[in-house]
Every structure is written in C-alpha cells, then in structure tokens.
Write a protein that holds these residues in place. Structure first.
Motif, PDB file in Angstrom:
ATOM      1  N   GLN A  36       0.505  -1.661  -0.078  1.00 15.70           N
ATOM      2  CA  GLN A  36       0.180  -0.163  -0.220  1.00 15.70           C
ATOM      3  C   GLN A  36       0.764   1.536  -0.432  1.00 15.70           C
ATOM      4  O   GLN A  36       0.327   2.415   0.103  1.00 15.70           O
ATOM      5  N   GLY A  37       2.230   0.947  -0.269  1.00 18.37           N
ATOM      6  CA  GLY A  37       3.169   2.265   0.120  1.00 18.37           C
ATOM      7  C   GLY A  37       3.033   3.380  -0.775  1.00 18.37           C
ATOM      8  O   GLY A  37       1.984   2.959  -1.711  1.00 18.37           O
ATOM      9  N   SER A  38       4.038   4.173  -1.556  1.00 18.09           N
ATOM     10  CA  SER A  38       4.393   4.856  -2.709  1.00 18.09           C
ATOM     11  C   SER A  38       4.303   3.393  -3.562  1.00 18.09           C
ATOM     12  O   SER A  38       4.607   2.914  -4.452  1.00 18.09           O
ATOM     13  N   SER A  39       3.025   3.590  -4.764  1.00 16.18           N
ATOM     14  CA  SER A  39       2.232   3.276  -5.892  1.00 16.18           C
ATOM     15  C   SER A  39       2.423   4.136  -7.176  1.00 16.18           C
ATOM     16  O   SER A  39       2.128   5.649  -6.461  1.00 16.18           O
ATOM     17  N   ARG A  40       1.694   4.035  -8.283  1.00 20.14           N
ATOM     18  CA  ARG A  40       1.571   4.632  -8.703  1.00 20.14           C
ATOM     19  C   ARG A  40       0.286   5.280  -9.486  1.00 20.14           C
ATOM     20  O   ARG A  40       0.083   6.511  -9.262  1.00 20.14           O
ATOM     21  N   SER A  41      -0.772   4.154  -8.948  1.00 16.41           N
ATOM     22  CA  SER A  41      -1.967   5.099  -8.630  1.00 16.41           C
ATOM     23  C   SER A  41      -2.172   6.298  -7.715  1.00 16.41           C
ATOM     24  O   SER A  41      -2.904   6.949  -8.502  1.00 16.41           O
ATOM     25  N   SER A  42      -1.093   5.930  -6.846  1.00 15.37           N
ATOM     26  CA  SER A  42      -1.705   7.432  -5.853  1.00 15.37           C
ATOM     27  C   SER A  42      -0.710   8.804  -6.108  1.00 15.37           C
ATOM     28  O   SER A  42      -1.322  10.291  -6.435  1.00 15.37           O
ATOM     29  N   ASP A  43       0.413   8.307  -7.346  1.00 17.90           N
ATOM     30  CA  ASP A  43       0.744   8.936  -7.966  1.00 17.90           C
ATOM     31  C   ASP A  43      -0.423   9.970  -8.894  1.00 17.90           C
ATOM     32  O   ASP A  43      -0.311  11.232  -9.240  1.00 17.90           O
ATOM     33  N   ASP A  44      -1.019   8.856  -9.941  1.00 14.60           N
ATOM     34  CA  ASP A  44      -2.089   9.313 -11.061  1.00 14.60           C
ATOM     35  C   ASP A  44      -3.307  10.308 -10.275  1.00 14.60           C
ATOM     36  O   ASP A  44      -3.513  11.035 -10.440  1.00 14.60           O
ATOM     37  N   GLU A  45      -3.052   9.387  -8.700  1.00  8.90           N
ATOM     38  CA  GLU A  45      -4.229  10.364  -8.041  1.00  8.90           C
ATOM     39  C   GLU A  45      -4.305  11.486  -8.217  1.00  8.90           C
ATOM     40  O   GLU A  45      -5.081  13.132  -8.456  1.00  8.90           O
ATOM     41  N   TRP A  46      -2.795  11.629  -7.857  1.00  9.90           N
ATOM     42  CA  TRP A  46      -2.014  13.313  -7.385  1.00  9.90           C
ATOM     43  C   TRP A  46      -2.483  14.310  -8.517  1.00  9.90           C
ATOM     44  O   TRP A  46      -2.917  15.713  -8.836  1.00  9.90           O
ATOM     45  N   LEU A  47      -2.239  13.503  -9.912  1.00 10.30           N
ATOM     46  CA  LEU A  47      -1.766  14.310 -10.857  1.00 10.30           C
ATOM     47  C   LEU A  47      -3.527  14.721 -10.937  1.00 10.30           C
ATOM     48  O   LEU A  47      -3.845  15.871 -11.776  1.00 10.30           O
ATOM     49  N   ARG A  48      -4.342  14.086 -11.223  1.00  9.25           N
ATOM     50  CA  ARG A  48      -6.017  14.331 -11.348  1.00  9.25           C
ATOM     51  C   ARG A  48      -6.498  15.159  -9.924  1.00  9.25           C
ATOM     52  O   ARG A  48      -6.958  15.918 -10.610  1.00  9.25           O
ATOM     53  N   ARG A  49      -5.816  15.325  -9.107  1.00  3.79           N
ATOM     54  CA  ARG A  49      -6.717  16.584  -8.147  1.00  3.79           C
ATOM     55  C   ARG A  49      -5.980  18.187  -8.800  1.00  3.79           C
ATOM     56  O   ARG A  49      -6.067  19.285  -8.245  1.00  3.79           O
ATOM     57  N   GLN A  50      -4.207  18.150  -9.014  1.00  2.00           N
ATOM     58  CA  GLN A  50      -4.339  18.781 -10.010  1.00  2.00           C
ATOM     59  C   GLN A  50      -4.714  19.307 -11.464  1.00  2.00           C
ATOM     60  O   GLN A  50      -4.161  20.461 -11.085  1.00  2.00           O
ATOM     61  N   VAL A  51      -5.047  19.272 -11.949  1.00  2.19           N
ATOM     62  CA  VAL A  51      -6.329  20.138 -12.903  1.00  2.19           C
ATOM     63  C   VAL A  51      -6.805  20.713 -12.561  1.00  2.19           C
ATOM     64  O   VAL A  51      -8.026  20.247 -11.686  1.00  2.19           O
ATOM     65  N   PRO A  52      -7.501  22.031 -13.421  1.00  3.85           N
ATOM     66  CA  PRO A  52      -8.167  22.358 -12.756  1.00  3.85           C
ATOM     67  C   PRO A  52      -9.796  22.503 -13.263  1.00  3.85           C
ATOM     68  O   PRO A  52      -9.784  21.841 -14.201  1.00  3.85           O
ATOM     69  N   PRO A  53     -10.167  23.127 -12.532  1.00  3.27           N
ATOM     70  CA  PRO A  53     -11.588  22.495 -13.175  1.00  3.27           C
ATOM     71  C   PRO A  53     -12.313  23.053 -14.638  1.00  3.27           C
ATOM     72  O   PRO A  53     -12.891  22.513 -15.394  1.00  3.27           O
ATOM     73  N   HIS A  54     -11.585  23.723 -15.020  1.00  7.07           N
ATOM     74  CA  HIS A  54     -12.399  24.122 -16.546  1.00  7.07           C
ATOM     75  C   HIS A  54     -11.069  23.284 -17.990  1.00  7.07           C
ATOM     76  O   HIS A  54     -11.659  23.658 -18.831  1.00  7.07           O
ATOM     77  N   HIS A  55     -10.448  22.354 -17.222  1.00 10.51           N
ATOM     78  CA  HIS A  55      -9.846  21.490 -17.801  1.00 10.51           C
ATOM     79  C   HIS A  55     -11.337  19.803 -18.075  1.00 10.51           C
ATOM     80  O   HIS A  55     -10.344  19.388 -18.569  1.00 10.51           O
ATOM     81  N   GLY A  56     -11.906  20.502 -16.919  1.00  5.86           N
ATOM     82  CA  GLY A  56     -13.009  19.289 -17.319  1.00  5.86           C
ATOM     83  C   GLY A  56     -12.656  18.106 -16.456  1.00  5.86           C
ATOM     84  O   GLY A  56     -12.571  16.541 -16.565  1.00  5.86           O
ATOM     85  N   GLY A  57     -11.476  18.131 -15.047  1.00  5.89           N
ATOM     86  CA  GLY A  57     -10.884  16.847 -14.810  1.00  5.89           C
ATOM     87  C   GLY A  57     -12.162  16.745 -13.819  1.00  5.89           C
ATOM     88  O   GLY A  57     -12.309  16.084 -13.318  1.00  5.89           O
TER      89      GLY A  57
END
Length: 57
Positions: A36-57
């Motif tokens: 459950q440590g550092s995984s690629r899915s957590s990195d993907d989740e972090w990236l999704r949270r960084q998408v501005p609302p006007h980009h349809g995220g």
C-alpha cells in the motif's frame, strides 16, 4: 588480509560508493515493502487532483 580487515574494507568501500553515487540499491526489495506504500495509482490520483476545473477534470 584477515577476515576482520576485509570486512572493514568492504564497509568502507560501500560507504564511499554510497557517498559518491548515492544509494543505488534499496535496503529492501519490493516484496518486502508494504504494497500500500508509494504506488503509481497514488501518483496518478495526485496528478488528477492537480487538473484545473476548467479542463474538465
């Protein structure tokens, strides 16, 4: 060279290599670490949270 001297030389060499090149090999292998440590899915989740609302995220 005695066993004690060779063991001391190996530890010094390992410290010197780590100082020069950094820690090349981790102390534990992937099967010894928490899955459950550092995984690629957590990195993907972090990236999704960084998408501005006007980009349809």
């Amino acid at each position: 060279m005695s066993d004690e001297q060779s063991a001391e030389k190996k530890s010094v060499d390992k410290e010197a290599l780590a100082r020069i090149f950094g820690d090349v090999f981790p102390e534990t292998t992937s099967d010894e670490r928490d899955p459950q440590g550092s995984s690629r899915s957590s990195d993907d989740e972090w990236l999704r949270r960084q998408v501005p609302p006007h980009h349809g995220g």
